[in-house]
Design a protein around this motif. Structure first.
Motif, short mmCIF file in Angstrom:
data_model
loop_
_atom_site.label_atom_id
_atom_site.label_comp_id
_atom_site.label_asym_id
_atom_site.label_seq_id
_atom_site.Cartn_x
_atom_site.Cartn_y
_atom_site.Cartn_z
N GLY A 1 -5.12 8.86 -0.20
CA GLY A 1 -5.61 7.52 -0.48
C GLY A 1 -4.47 6.53 -0.64
N ILE A 2 -4.72 5.48 -1.43
CA ILE A 2 -3.72 4.41 -1.57
C ILE A 2 -3.59 3.95 -3.02
N ARG A 3 -2.35 3.68 -3.41
CA ARG A 3 -2.07 2.93 -4.64
C ARG A 3 -1.71 1.50 -4.23
N ILE A 4 -2.02 0.55 -5.10
CA ILE A 4 -1.89 -0.87 -4.76
C ILE A 4 -0.85 -1.51 -5.68
N ILE A 5 0.17 -2.13 -5.08
CA ILE A 5 1.22 -2.80 -5.84
C ILE A 5 1.30 -4.24 -5.38
N LEU B 1 0.86 -1.18 0.00
CA LEU B 1 0.00 0.00 0.00
C LEU B 1 0.90 1.24 0.00
N ALA B 2 0.81 2.02 -1.07
CA ALA B 2 1.57 3.27 -1.16
C ALA B 2 0.61 4.41 -0.88
N GLY C 1 3.35 0.46 3.37
CA GLY C 1 3.08 -0.66 4.28
C GLY C 1 2.46 -1.79 3.49
N LEU C 2 2.01 -2.80 4.21
CA LEU C 2 1.39 -3.97 3.58
C LEU C 2 -0.05 -4.12 4.05
N ALA C 3 -0.88 -4.61 3.16
CA ALA C 3 -2.31 -4.78 3.46
C ALA C 3 -2.53 -6.01 4.33
N VAL C 4 -3.32 -5.84 5.39
CA VAL C 4 -3.75 -6.96 6.23
C VAL C 4 -5.25 -6.81 6.46
N TRP C 5 -6.01 -7.78 6.02
CA TRP C 5 -7.45 -7.77 6.26
C TRP C 5 -7.78 -8.47 7.57
#
Length: 250
Positions: free
Chosen positions: A239-243, A184-185, A199-203
């Motif tokens: 917001g966020i960009r997703i890589i 997550l950028a 950071g990294l996405a955690v659901w």
């Protein structure tokens, strides 16, 4: 059988959690007068945390099991075209990092669907060339500033879809769009910059959280607050960009 992408997601969080509680330390790459490959897994900032996790994931995917393989992967991620050729060859802006590593086949940026990708970021980057005194190498070698400025000019004007912070929810579409372990950028309105944090996405059951090297908490944490709330508290955050890490080496 799991797909390569599912494996990458599992690996990203597996390796990320190995770094939990490691101290946050800024400027760990700015220690030498000449540019060298710095490998420091004891102290991390948001970028080096993500880089180390991506490097470990790609090593695991491609069967690299020794330190030399890890160092090779880290160099490939951190430097333009994987070649270390002085300070200006390092991918200083994360948008540049994304574009270069997409070309290398290591990652891909997610741009759809709309919604939640309802906004577009148009880059206008110049922070490094306008603040050379903030960077050890640029302060010591002012002749590098024009090289950095040229890289900034090549990025400026490029556009990227992103998910506005108001659109981050716990719905089905959002969960299908953002995967566990995605990078997550965090997009920003800060002058001269485009990304303020990684950071990294955690659901979790209540929604999307951020696993990151936190400057505020001074360590690597899996943030207890929702990412949406984290962003709402920061006026400059948009917001966020997703890589997503993909399998492949070049």
């Amino acid at each position: 059988a799991k797909t390569a992408n599912v494996q990458a997601e599992d690996m990203m969080l597996f390796f990320a959690r190995r770094f939990m509680d490691r101290p946050y330390v800024a400027h760990t790459l700015e220690v030498n007068d000449d540019e060298r490959l710095i490998i420091n897994t004891r102290e991390l900032d948001c970028t080096t945390f993500v880089e180390n996790v991506v490097a470990l994931t790609l090593c695991a995917q491609n069967g690299y099991t020794d330190f030399a393989g890890f160092a090779q992967m880290l160099r490939a991620l951190r430097y333009r075209g994987g070649k270390l050729d002085g300070y200006a060859s390092r991918l200083h802006y994360f948008s540049d990092w994304i574009l270069d590593n997409e070309q290398m086949g290591f990652v891909c940026e997610i741009h759809a669907p709309n919604p939640p990708f309802t906004a577009v970021q148009k880059l206008n980057v110049n922070y490094m060339s306008r603040h050379p005194q903030s960077y050890k190498a640029l302060k010591a070698h002012p002749e590098l500033v024009p090289l950095i400025s040229k890289q900034e000019q090549l990025l400026t004007g490029k556009t990227f879809p992103y998910i506005p912070k108001q659109k981050i929810d716990n719905g089905v579409v959002m969960r299908q769009t953002v995967h566990d372990g995605d990078i997550l950028a965090l997009t920003t309105t800060m002058e001269g910059l485009e990304i303020s944090h990684l950071g990294l996405a955690v659901w979790k059951n209540d929604g999307l959280h951020l696993l990151n090297a936190s400057m505020i908490q001074k360590r690597v944490v899996e943030d207890s607050q929702l990412l949406r709330d984290y962003l709402q508290k920061r006026k400059s955050a948009t917001g966020i960009r997703i890589i997503r890490v993909g399998k492949g080496t070049k």
